[in-house]
Design an enzyme around this catalytic site. Structure first.
Site, PDB file in Angstrom:
ATOM      1  N   GLU A   1     -57.334  13.206 -78.981  1.00 54.17           N
ATOM      2  CA  GLU A   1     -57.486  14.268 -78.008  1.00 54.17           C
ATOM      3  C   GLU A   1     -58.868  14.897 -78.174  1.00 54.17           C
ATOM      4  OE1 GLU A   1     -54.886  17.728 -78.465  1.00 54.17           O
ATOM      5  OE2 GLU A   1     -54.726  17.791 -76.276  1.00 54.17           O
TER       6      GLU A   1
ATOM      7  N   LYS B   1     -49.198  36.278 -81.341  1.00 56.09           N
ATOM      8  CA  LYS B   1     -50.543  36.165 -81.913  1.00 56.09           C
ATOM      9  C   LYS B   1     -51.430  35.363 -80.977  1.00 56.09           C
ATOM     10  CE  LYS B   1     -52.838  33.455 -84.612  1.00 56.09           C
ATOM     11  NZ  LYS B   1     -54.211  33.564 -84.082  1.00 56.09           N
TER      12      LYS B   1
ATOM     13  N   CYS C   1     -54.022  20.811 -72.624  1.00 54.46           N
ATOM     14  CA  CYS C   1     -53.231  19.885 -73.438  1.00 54.46           C
ATOM     15  C   CYS C   1     -52.729  18.711 -72.614  1.00 54.46           C
ATOM     16  CB  CYS C   1     -52.075  20.619 -74.097  1.00 54.46           C
ATOM     17  SG  CYS C   1     -51.161  21.644 -72.948  1.00 54.46           S
TER      18      CYS C   1
ATOM     19  N   GLU D   1     -45.341  22.988 -78.589  1.00 60.22           N
ATOM     20  CA  GLU D   1     -46.002  22.366 -77.445  1.00 60.22           C
ATOM     21  C   GLU D   1     -47.377  21.964 -77.946  1.00 60.22           C
ATOM     22  OE1 GLU D   1     -48.213  21.435 -74.953  1.00 60.22           O
ATOM     23  OE2 GLU D   1     -48.150  23.279 -73.773  1.00 60.22           O
TER      24      GLU D   1
END
Lengths: 491, 294
Positions: A401, A195, A303, A269
């Site tokens: 983040e 996806k 990331c 992850e």
């Protein structure tokens, strides 16, 4: 303070002529799911059957994409389950050849894929051309070679495929993440339902074309497009054996909780707030370039972005001056211009999120440095690279983040302090350290709690090199021998 | 001449190198028929937190100890166990038929003690070898030194099944601490006494305080607190009922704990249990890049 290397001189005015990538890429008005090697229309209610994917640099609709309903996900998972017995029973050398073939086709269509990637995601063409697409091909090539060598990978154990893999990928490296997920899964004898992210489905669908052209058996790879609801249907599907997710820590935790009562294998992850440490004995020119690469690469939507910079106190002023200087020369704008360093932010939502932090930082007492004055296009989602100084460890811009071209600069005095502050985060994805002293660099590398440590370099990736996080940045590795572990059961 | 009265042992927990009772003052009875074997400590949530704190405090130094030293300490603990063979076998021995504590282990007590000692010896030997089996140098396409090394995950909880009371506990703990993790173990509920004797071997075997902490108590009571504890980084459990495993994983999601629940383990199968693949779930792989250029 000595004035060296022109750090304080006025930068010369360079005017670059536009250098647009001229290759035209055809985009269909509408894309269906790729299930069982067929382009399959969505089965959801008509009003909700398709959604738009935009070019974030122009805000123009590129195409309509199918919205995966529960039934669509079910059809894809069933196709993958049906294809599994024959795919896993295939002689491994034959499985390898299919994957090698995908690698070659990706290389052959590299320019088209790069343009499509930059158009749909906003990333600069030089990055999609030089990193995303070649790395995607390299991942297929690397893992193809593993298919018939798995018995050598885990001494004393016999590996077998996990089964049907549900793979959910983010919007920051759409094609590359598809390759990171599909290549090892296929090499290990699994079948897949992929996806892609809601805002960046086009290159994964183009990859599906390549897979069709490569004559993979029906059902081995299926691509279902959609949003978070589609992802949830995939995660919760009872016939999925393994979930591989790359995305935010929040969603990762939800997936872990949602699968707690099931025997599904899981790799995550997740996010990061990666520290970047510069010691006074570092090669400063290289360190500054590394820091710039570390935070402004892909608009900071990475990331493992080096978003917290720790500078030894004696060189703090110098580093700040040089960062400002270097940042002025970054070119922000049209992702398809070959000179562009920083492209468009991926979506309006993401831009709003970044802007929220740009307002939060000064409100908490940090100083915002916006040295870049690139002329921005009128439409599109843009954020000029910038950084904060005067940041306290408690500030949100130092803890959360941001996923944008925003760096928080802090200082330290001793190596112990640098380590303690670098590790003071629930994340542990990556870290960078700059010093020319060998023994120091290995000591710091050992003490940093991060899955990837870049010493005197940053943002290096390779299919042979395991990537993944400590702590709340997730578990499991992608790439290398260690990445295979996620797609195999060991008997 | 009256028969000498045997000196009965008080069985306590093992936390931070000491042998405390539960801070709650609670205990539960272990009986063989009518005969009282012991009042075992019934650990509370606070005891768990104390044990995790001790484990966290001990972690950095243990992780930094040389693999050679960790190997020697594990070996030393095995030596100490060898000297406690009789006591351990007695504690594992089934009570008279039809009465008291059920053991449920297919192993005879002395065989279980032997296997436990041998397991520790096997893992002592792994201390300075698993990194070579699990780690590697990576052939990246560029001028870089690039290698992947295993590092300890941190504080790991070990949840022992009811049986085999000693061998399963040792098998869950050894792969965790050999790689530099520190451990909080919850002993068998059905027979926690061998675990208490094992703790004495650890203490006299020079295991630094806090590296291993052993609680006795009720698994159902403590498991939710293990799952929720933010300073527990991983869990190593075996033979958990599906409901408990699901509860553990759901709680673990809050701080992305690494959870390994083993089913259907043949504890006497050395090939299965003496393995670097039992160490692997409790290490994090760190990949280090450095350019090679002038």
């Amino acid at each position: 303070m000595p004035r060296t290397n022109g750090a304080t001189a006025q930068p010369p005015r360079w005017d670059y002529a536009p250098a647009p990538e001229t290759a035209k890429v055809s985009i269909a008005p509408r894309y269906d799911h790729f299930i069982n090697n067929r382009w399959t229309p969505p089965t959801g209610p008509k009003s909700d059957a398709y959604f738009d994917t935009l070019n974030p640099a122009t805000e123009k609709t590129l195409a309509q994409v199918a919205h995966g309903s529960d039934a669509d996900v079910d059809a894809a998972v069933r196709a993958a389950a049906k294809a599994l017995p024959r795919w896993r029973a295939l002689p491994p050398t034959e499985r390898a050849k299919y994957i090698f073939r995908i690698a070659r086709r990706v290389q052959e269509r590299a320019r088209e894929l790069a343009v499509l990637e930059s158009t749909d995601s906003g990333k600069p063409i030089k990055e999609s051309r030089d990193l995303d697409v070649p790395q995607a091909a390299a991942h297929f090539f690397y893992h193809a070679g593993w298919a018939d060598k798995l018995p050598y990978a885990f001494p004393g154990r016999t590996p077998t495929p996990v089964g049907v893999c549900a793979q959910i990928i983010p919007w920051n490296f759409p094609l590359l993440m598809a390759a990171w997920k599909l290549a090892p899964a296929l090499a290990c004898g699994n079948t897949c339902v992929l996806k892609p992210a809601e805002t960046t489905p086009l290159t994964a669908l183009r990859l599906a074309e390549i897979i069709l052209d490569a004559d993979l058996p029906p059902g081995v790879v299926n691509v279902v497009t959609g949003d978070a609801r589609t992802g949830a249907a995939l995660v919760n599907h009872p016939r999925v054996h393994k979930i591989a997710f790359t995305g935010s820590t929040d969603v990762g935790k939800k997936i872990a909780a949602a699968t707690a009562a099931s025997p599904k294998r899981l790799t995550l992850e997740l996010g990061g707030k990666s520290p970047h440490i510069i010691f006074e004995d570092a090669s400063l020119d290289q360190a500054i370039e590394g820091v710039i690469q570390g935070i402004y690469f892909n608009q900071g939507e990475v990331c493992c972005a080096g978003s917290r910079l720790f500078v030894q106190e004696s060189i703090l002023d110098q580093v700040i001056r040089r960062l400002e200087h270097r940042m002025k020369s970054l070119r922000v704008g049209d992702p398809l211009d070959k000179n562009t360093d920083v492209g468009a932010v991926n979506s309006r939502d993401q831009l709003q999120r970044i802007d929220k932090y740009l307002a939060l930082g000064p409100a908490e007492g940090a100083t915002l440095h916006r040295a870049n004055h690139s002329t921005l296009p009128e439409r599109g989602y843009w954020c000029r690279p910038c950084f904060f100084t005067g940041v306290q460890p408690s500030h949100l811009v130092a803890r959360e983040e941001i996923f944008g071209p925003v760096l928080s600069v802090m200082s330290f005095r001793t190596p112990d302090e640098a380590i303690a502050r670098a590790n003071n985060t629930p994340y542990g994805l990556a870290a960078g350290v700059w010093t020319d002293k060998g023994s120091k660099i290995f000591d710091i590398a050992r003490k940093l709690k991060a899955g990837v440590v870049w010493c005197n370099t940053y943002n290096q990736f390779d299919p042979a090199s395991p990537f993944g996080g400590y702590k709340e940045s997730g578990f499991g590795r992608e790439g290398g021998r260690h990445g295979l572990r996620a797609y195999l059961n060991l008997a | 001449m009256p028969k000498r009265l045997q000196v009965a042992k008080t069985f306590k927990m093992y936390v931070d190198g000491k042998f405390p009772r539960s801070e709650s003052g609670r205990s539960f009875d272990l009986r063989a028929g009518d005969r009282l074997l012991a009042h075992a400590c019934l650990a509370s949530r606070k005891d768990l937190r104390d044990a995790v704190e001790a484990a966290r405090k001990a972690h950095e130094k243990w992780a930094d100890a040389t693999p050679y030293l960790r190997g020697q300490i594990l070996y030393r603990v095995a030596e100490m166990l060898e000297g406690k063979r009789r006591e351990l076998a007695d504690l594992l021995a089934p009570p008279p038929p039809g009465r008291g504590v059920r053991r449920g282990s297919p192993l005879r007590p002395d065989a279980e003690v032997t296997a436990s000692i041998d397991r520790l010896i096997a893992y002592a030997g792994w201390a300075d070898k698993y990194a070579q089996v699990l780690g590697c140098q990576n052939p990246a396409a560029g001028p870089y030194y690039n290698f992947t090394i295993p590092e300890p995950t941190g504080v790991v909880a070990a949840i022992a099944p009811d049986a085999p009371a000693l061998l399963a506990l040792v098998s869950l703990i050894a792969p965790v601490i050999v790689s530099g993790n520190t451990c909080v173990a919850l002993a068998s509920r059905a027979n926690p006494l061998p675990a208490c004797a094992f703790a004495e071997a650890c203490a006299s075997g020079d295991l630094p305080p806090g590296v291993l902490n052993i609680l006795t108590g009720d698994r159902a009571e403590l498991l939710p607190h293990v799952a929720d504890h933010r300073d527990v980084d991983a869990v190593h459990a075996a033979a958990l009922p599906p409901r408990d495993a699901a509860l553990l994983r759901a709680g673990a999601a809050q701080n992305v704990k690494r959870v390994t629940v083993r089913d259907a383990v043949d504890w006497s199968d050395a090939r299965q249990c003496h393995s670097p693949w039992w160490i692997e779930p409790f290490v994090e792989f760190k990949t280090i890049w450095h350019p090679s250029s002038v």
